[in-house]
Design a protein around this motif. Sequence first.
Motif, PDB file in Angstrom:
ATOM      1  N   THR A   1       0.844  -1.187   0.000  1.00 30.50           N
ATOM      2  CA  THR A   1       0.000   0.000   0.000  1.00 30.50           C
ATOM      3  C   THR A   1       0.883   1.242   0.000  1.00 30.50           C
ATOM      4  O   THR A   1       2.022   1.208   0.465  1.00 30.50           O
ATOM      5  CB  THR A   1      -0.950   0.043   1.211  1.00 30.50           C
ATOM      6  N   LEU A   2       0.331   2.314  -0.510  1.00 30.93           N
ATOM      7  CA  LEU A   2       1.073   3.568  -0.621  1.00 30.93           C
ATOM      8  C   LEU A   2       0.204   4.698  -0.070  1.00 30.93           C
ATOM      9  O   LEU A   2      -0.891   4.946  -0.597  1.00 30.93           O
ATOM     10  CB  LEU A   2       1.429   3.812  -2.087  1.00 30.93           C
ATOM     11  N   SER A   3       0.677   5.312   1.002  1.00 27.35           N
ATOM     12  CA  SER A   3      -0.045   6.430   1.629  1.00 27.35           C
ATOM     13  C   SER A   3      -1.490   6.046   1.920  1.00 27.35           C
ATOM     14  O   SER A   3      -2.415   6.795   1.638  1.00 27.35           O
ATOM     15  CB  SER A   3       0.008   7.670   0.733  1.00 27.35           C
ATOM     16  N   SER A   4      -1.673   4.880   2.489  1.00 33.17           N
ATOM     17  CA  SER A   4      -3.010   4.347   2.756  1.00 33.17           C
ATOM     18  C   SER A   4      -3.210   4.201   4.259  1.00 33.17           C
ATOM     19  O   SER A   4      -2.272   3.940   4.998  1.00 33.17           O
ATOM     20  CB  SER A   4      -3.157   2.995   2.061  1.00 33.17           C
ATOM     21  N   ASN A   5      -4.439   4.330   4.669  1.00 35.57           N
ATOM     22  CA  ASN A   5      -4.771   4.359   6.079  1.00 35.57           C
ATOM     23  C   ASN A   5      -5.794   3.271   6.387  1.00 35.57           C
ATOM     24  O   ASN A   5      -6.392   2.703   5.485  1.00 35.57           O
ATOM     25  CB  ASN A   5      -5.363   5.744   6.385  1.00 35.57           C
ATOM     26  N   SER A   6      -6.031   3.012   7.659  1.00 40.63           N
ATOM     27  CA  SER A   6      -7.098   2.084   8.025  1.00 40.63           C
ATOM     28  C   SER A   6      -8.457   2.749   7.836  1.00 40.63           C
ATOM     29  O   SER A   6      -9.436   2.102   7.505  1.00 40.63           O
ATOM     30  CB  SER A   6      -6.934   1.606   9.464  1.00 40.63           C
TER      31      SER A   6
ATOM     32  N   GLN B   1      12.273   0.465  -2.086  1.00 39.89           N
ATOM     33  CA  GLN B   1      11.568  -0.136  -0.940  1.00 39.89           C
ATOM     34  C   GLN B   1      10.766  -1.360  -1.391  1.00 39.89           C
ATOM     35  O   GLN B   1      10.762  -2.391  -0.721  1.00 39.89           O
ATOM     36  CB  GLN B   1      10.622   0.890  -0.293  1.00 39.89           C
ATOM     37  N   ILE B   2      10.105  -1.241  -2.542  1.00 39.72           N
ATOM     38  CA  ILE B   2       9.308  -2.349  -3.060  1.00 39.72           C
ATOM     39  C   ILE B   2      10.207  -3.518  -3.449  1.00 39.72           C
ATOM     40  O   ILE B   2       9.905  -4.676  -3.130  1.00 39.72           O
ATOM     41  CB  ILE B   2       8.437  -1.876  -4.248  1.00 39.72           C
ATOM     42  N   LYS B   3      11.314  -3.237  -4.120  1.00 40.34           N
ATOM     43  CA  LYS B   3      12.245  -4.308  -4.502  1.00 40.34           C
ATOM     44  C   LYS B   3      12.755  -5.059  -3.281  1.00 40.34           C
ATOM     45  O   LYS B   3      12.801  -6.296  -3.271  1.00 40.34           O
ATOM     46  CB  LYS B   3      13.424  -3.731  -5.278  1.00 40.34           C
ATOM     47  N   ARG B   4      13.157  -4.332  -2.243  1.00 40.92           N
ATOM     48  CA  ARG B   4      13.659  -4.980  -1.025  1.00 40.92           C
ATOM     49  C   ARG B   4      12.593  -5.857  -0.389  1.00 40.92           C
ATOM     50  O   ARG B   4      12.876  -6.967   0.071  1.00 40.92           O
ATOM     51  CB  ARG B   4      14.156  -3.935  -0.025  1.00 40.92           C
TER      52      ARG B   4
ATOM     53  N   ILE C   1       3.788   1.811   2.691  1.00 40.02           N
ATOM     54  CA  ILE C   1       4.738   2.892   2.445  1.00 40.02           C
ATOM     55  C   ILE C   1       4.063   4.223   2.760  1.00 40.02           C
ATOM     56  O   ILE C   1       2.944   4.480   2.301  1.00 40.02           O
ATOM     57  CB  ILE C   1       5.229   2.872   0.983  1.00 40.02           C
ATOM     58  N   PHE C   2       4.776   5.070   3.518  1.00 38.28           N
ATOM     59  CA  PHE C   2       4.258   6.385   3.901  1.00 38.28           C
ATOM     60  C   PHE C   2       5.290   7.463   3.613  1.00 38.28           C
ATOM     61  O   PHE C   2       6.488   7.230   3.756  1.00 38.28           O
ATOM     62  CB  PHE C   2       3.950   6.429   5.414  1.00 38.28           C
TER      63      PHE C   2
ATOM     64  N   ILE D   1       6.426  -1.421   7.728  1.00 37.68           N
ATOM     65  CA  ILE D   1       6.207   0.005   7.477  1.00 37.68           C
ATOM     66  C   ILE D   1       7.488   0.591   6.904  1.00 37.68           C
ATOM     67  O   ILE D   1       8.576   0.369   7.437  1.00 37.68           O
ATOM     68  CB  ILE D   1       5.836   0.761   8.779  1.00 37.68           C
ATOM     69  N   ALA D   2       7.357   1.339   5.808  1.00 33.62           N
ATOM     70  CA  ALA D   2       8.496   2.031   5.203  1.00 33.62           C
ATOM     71  C   ALA D   2       8.170   3.519   5.132  1.00 33.62           C
ATOM     72  O   ALA D   2       7.099   3.901   4.652  1.00 33.62           O
ATOM     73  CB  ALA D   2       8.784   1.491   3.812  1.00 33.62           C
TER      74      ALA D   2
END
Length: 176
Positions: free
Chosen positions: A19-24, A161-164, A115-116, A140-141
């Motif tokens: 997820t990218l900049s996503s919240n609950s 970050q995604i590759k790792r 990711i944030f 969390i990144a």
Amino acid sequence: MLSCGFAARYPQRVAGLITLSSNSHFVANEANPAALDNDLYLGFLDAFRNDRYSCLKRFSGLQAQGDKQQRQLIRQLRSMQLTLDNHSGAQLLQLLGEIDNQQALTQLGCPTLAIFGQADALVPVACGDQIAGLNSQIEIALIEDAGHLPHLTQPETVIEQIKRFLERQLYGLDKG
């Protein structure tokens, strides 16, 4: 947020989630007080219904707020062609305010990376802390000097970050 709900509901169909900049929950509530203020959200709903172009201009500013490349990002966002009609846009904003992934996040069984942007004005870093507290398996990144759209201002960092994350999952997935 939709992908998270899908992954929790259909775990057999999802091998991993990023997820990218996503919240609950996009709008602040008792369980997620760090999210977007409810009055601000309701103001966006009204503003969109009354004058979507002014609303989207303001929203562009919020998405860019806190980013090291804020001015360039605002210009980029405002130059994009908008093909969203009033009705669909209002419905999407309404849906954004209604989605609650609190339970879905606790049920996720697949490898997950959230990711944030460290300086995100719409989904603050505290939301990432809250998500990590719901499910210890969620990684969390944080992207330094980034706002809500780190994939636009720091694509190389996001890709790294995604590759790792994917490399760590490589041998954990059932290849069959």
